[in-house]
Motif scaffolding. Structure first.
Motif, PDB file in Angstrom:
ATOM      1  N   PRO A  64     -55.934   2.511  49.337  1.00 21.65           N
ATOM      2  CA  PRO A  64     -57.219   2.935  49.901  1.00 21.65           C
ATOM      3  C   PRO A  64     -58.370   2.788  48.919  1.00 21.65           C
ATOM      4  N   VAL A  65     -59.531   2.382  49.449  1.00 23.65           N
ATOM      5  CA  VAL A  65     -60.745   2.337  48.656  1.00 23.65           C
ATOM      6  C   VAL A  65     -61.512   3.644  48.802  1.00 23.65           C
ATOM      7  N   SER A  66     -61.131   4.433  49.789  1.00 25.01           N
ATOM      8  CA  SER A  66     -61.763   5.720  50.058  1.00 25.01           C
ATOM      9  C   SER A  66     -60.819   6.843  49.615  1.00 25.01           C
ATOM     10  N   ASP A  67     -61.392   7.980  49.224  1.00 18.66           N
ATOM     11  CA  ASP A  67     -60.573   9.137  48.862  1.00 18.66           C
ATOM     12  C   ASP A  67     -60.122   9.918  50.091  1.00 18.66           C
ATOM     13  N   THR A  68     -60.697   9.609  51.266  1.00 19.97           N
ATOM     14  CA  THR A  68     -60.401  10.411  52.453  1.00 19.97           C
ATOM     15  C   THR A  68     -59.701   9.648  53.568  1.00 19.97           C
ATOM     16  N   MET A  69     -59.739   8.311  53.530  1.00 16.54           N
ATOM     17  CA  MET A  69     -59.160   7.527  54.620  1.00 16.54           C
ATOM     18  C   MET A  69     -58.401   6.320  54.083  1.00 16.54           C
ATOM     19  N   ALA A  70     -57.410   5.883  54.880  1.00 10.68           N
ATOM     20  CA  ALA A  70     -56.646   4.680  54.552  1.00 10.68           C
ATOM     21  C   ALA A  70     -56.212   4.034  55.862  1.00 10.68           C
ATOM     22  N   ALA A  71     -55.838   2.783  55.779  1.00  5.92           N
ATOM     23  CA  ALA A  71     -55.335   2.063  56.950  1.00  5.92           C
ATOM     24  C   ALA A  71     -53.860   1.768  56.758  1.00  5.92           C
ATOM     25  N   GLY A  72     -53.157   1.536  57.857  1.00  7.96           N
ATOM     26  CA  GLY A  72     -51.748   1.170  57.790  1.00  7.96           C
ATOM     27  C   GLY A  72     -51.428   0.141  58.851  1.00  7.96           C
ATOM     28  N   PHE A  73     -50.472  -0.727  58.515  1.00  7.79           N
ATOM     29  CA  PHE A  73     -50.116  -1.828  59.399  1.00  7.79           C
ATOM     30  C   PHE A  73     -48.595  -1.945  59.480  1.00  7.79           C
ATOM     31  N   LEU A  74     -48.090  -2.354  60.635  1.00 11.80           N
ATOM     32  CA  LEU A  74     -46.660  -2.551  60.837  1.00 11.80           C
ATOM     33  C   LEU A  74     -46.428  -3.257  62.162  1.00 11.80           C
ATOM     34  N   VAL A  75     -45.178  -3.653  62.379  1.00 13.27           N
ATOM     35  CA  VAL A  75     -44.784  -4.278  63.644  1.00 13.27           C
ATOM     36  C   VAL A  75     -43.599  -3.506  64.202  1.00 13.27           C
ATOM     37  N   ILE A  76     -43.719  -3.075  65.455  1.00 15.35           N
ATOM     38  CA  ILE A  76     -42.610  -2.427  66.148  1.00 15.35           C
ATOM     39  C   ILE A  76     -42.053  -3.440  67.134  1.00 15.35           C
ATOM     40  N   THR A  77     -40.782  -3.781  66.962  1.00 18.97           N
ATOM     41  CA  THR A  77     -40.117  -4.740  67.841  1.00 18.97           C
ATOM     42  C   THR A  77     -39.216  -3.983  68.801  1.00 18.97           C
ATOM     43  N   ASN A  78     -39.296  -4.350  70.080  1.00 17.96           N
ATOM     44  CA  ASN A  78     -38.470  -3.723  71.113  1.00 17.96           C
ATOM     45  C   ASN A  78     -37.528  -4.780  71.677  1.00 17.96           C
ATOM     46  N   LYS A  79     -36.251  -4.681  71.341  1.00 13.07           N
ATOM     47  CA  LYS A  79     -35.253  -5.608  71.874  1.00 13.07           C
ATOM     48  C   LYS A  79     -34.609  -5.064  73.142  1.00 13.07           C
ATOM     49  N   GLY A  80     -35.057  -3.895  73.585  1.00 10.10           N
ATOM     50  CA  GLY A  80     -34.497  -3.259  74.770  1.00 10.10           C
ATOM     51  C   GLY A  80     -35.078  -3.802  76.060  1.00 10.10           C
ATOM     52  N   ALA A  81     -34.417  -3.454  77.155  1.00  9.44           N
ATOM     53  CA  ALA A  81     -34.823  -3.908  78.484  1.00  9.44           C
ATOM     54  C   ALA A  81     -35.906  -3.028  79.101  1.00  9.44           C
ATOM     55  N   ALA A  82     -36.229  -1.908  78.437  1.00 12.29           N
ATOM     56  CA  ALA A  82     -37.261  -1.004  78.951  1.00 12.29           C
ATOM     57  C   ALA A  82     -38.362  -0.855  77.916  1.00 12.29           C
ATOM     58  N   GLY A  83     -39.583  -0.764  78.371  1.00 10.69           N
ATOM     59  CA  GLY A  83     -40.703  -0.545  77.476  1.00 10.69           C
ATOM     60  C   GLY A  83     -40.698   0.874  76.942  1.00 10.69           C
ATOM     61  N   ASP A  84     -41.470   1.116  75.913  1.00  7.64           N
ATOM     62  CA  ASP A  84     -41.638   2.450  75.344  1.00  7.64           C
ATOM     63  C   ASP A  84     -43.100   2.590  74.964  1.00  7.64           C
ATOM     64  N   VAL A  85     -43.466   3.750  74.447  1.00  8.78           N
ATOM     65  CA  VAL A  85     -44.856   4.025  74.110  1.00  8.78           C
ATOM     66  C   VAL A  85     -44.898   4.729  72.762  1.00  8.78           C
ATOM     67  N   LEU A  86     -45.718   4.221  71.848  1.00 13.40           N
ATOM     68  CA  LEU A  86     -45.991   4.928  70.603  1.00 13.40           C
ATOM     69  C   LEU A  86     -46.986   6.027  70.945  1.00 13.40           C
ATOM     70  N   THR A  87     -46.557   7.286  70.798  1.00 12.44           N
ATOM     71  CA  THR A  87     -47.385   8.400  71.247  1.00 12.44           C
ATOM     72  C   THR A  87     -48.088   9.147  70.126  1.00 12.44           C
ATOM     73  N   ARG A  88     -47.497   9.085  68.913  1.00  3.71           N
ATOM     74  CA  ARG A  88     -48.060   9.877  67.822  1.00  3.71           C
ATOM     75  C   ARG A  88     -47.502   9.360  66.510  1.00  3.71           C
ATOM     76  N   VAL A  89     -48.282   9.515  65.442  1.00  5.34           N
ATOM     77  CA  VAL A  89     -47.846   9.131  64.097  1.00  5.34           C
ATOM     78  C   VAL A  89     -48.198  10.284  63.173  1.00  5.34           C
ATOM     79  N   THR A  90     -47.258  10.643  62.290  1.00  2.00           N
ATOM     80  CA  THR A  90     -47.500  11.706  61.329  1.00  2.00           C
ATOM     81  C   THR A  90     -47.102  11.229  59.932  1.00  2.00           C
ATOM     82  N   SER A  91     -47.699  11.856  58.914  1.00  2.00           N
ATOM     83  CA  SER A  91     -47.369  11.537  57.529  1.00  2.00           C
ATOM     84  C   SER A  91     -47.790  12.705  56.656  1.00  2.00           C
ATOM     85  N   GLU A  92     -46.980  12.985  55.634  1.00  6.55           N
ATOM     86  CA  GLU A  92     -47.303  14.082  54.726  1.00  6.55           C
ATOM     87  C   GLU A  92     -48.521  13.778  53.869  1.00  6.55           C
TER      88      GLU A  92
END
Length: 155
Positions: A45-73
């Motif tokens: 982070p360039v800021s003391d209060t905020m940061a960005a994050g990136f990733l890829v979620i792959t779904n190999k299943g036959a049903a869709g899902d939903v990312l509903t929430r993200v948490t971090s310490e």
């Protein structure tokens, strides 16, 4: 719904001009539901209060899902943002299609770590918990890369 100018997003993401995620796996779901997570990273982070994050979620299943929430310490709040036109908007959730991917990348949909409790430094790993509508939560160790890291080149 909060809106931030894309310029603010670029500054908070370390002024990166990246277009794609790499291919290294950073975590996976062992519940058998078909979700796995890879290409996770946080630019230092360039800021003391905020940061960005990136990733890829792959779904190999036959049903869709939903990312509903993200948490971090490391943050008081982690929000999911969609890029719409020239602005980013906080999203309540993001769909993960069956046999598809949810790509969170610089310049597109992404995570925002707000109210940082400490500023993560390059070389550290930040634990992130991804919560879904159907699948059990997945914990990902997100490596902190340089502010100018490009996943296409690995630098």
């Amino acid at each position: 719904m909060r809106r931030l100018p894309l310029v603010t997003a670029a500054v908070l993401a370390g002024a990166l001009a990246l277009t794609a995620c790499g291919s290294s796996d950073s975590g996976s779901d062992d519940s058998g539901a078909g979700l796995s997570v890879g290409s996770a990273y946080m630019p230092q982070p360039v800021s003391d209060t905020m940061a960005a994050g990136f990733l890829v979620i792959t779904n190999k299943g036959a049903a869709g899902d939903v990312l509903t929430r993200v948490t971090s310490e490391v943050a008081g709040e982690v929000t999911v943002h969609k890029t719409v036109g020239q602005t980013m908007e906080e999203a309540k959730s993001l769909d993960i299609p069956a046999h598809g991917e949810l790509v969170l990348q610089s310049g597109g949909d992404h995570l925002m770590f707000e109210q940082l409790k400490r500023k993560p430094l390059e070389g550290e790993k930040v634990a992130v918990q991804l919560h879904f509508a159907k699948t059990s939560p997945i914990t990902v160790e997100m490596p902190v890369k340089s502010a100018t890291y490009n996943p296409k080149t690995g630098h």
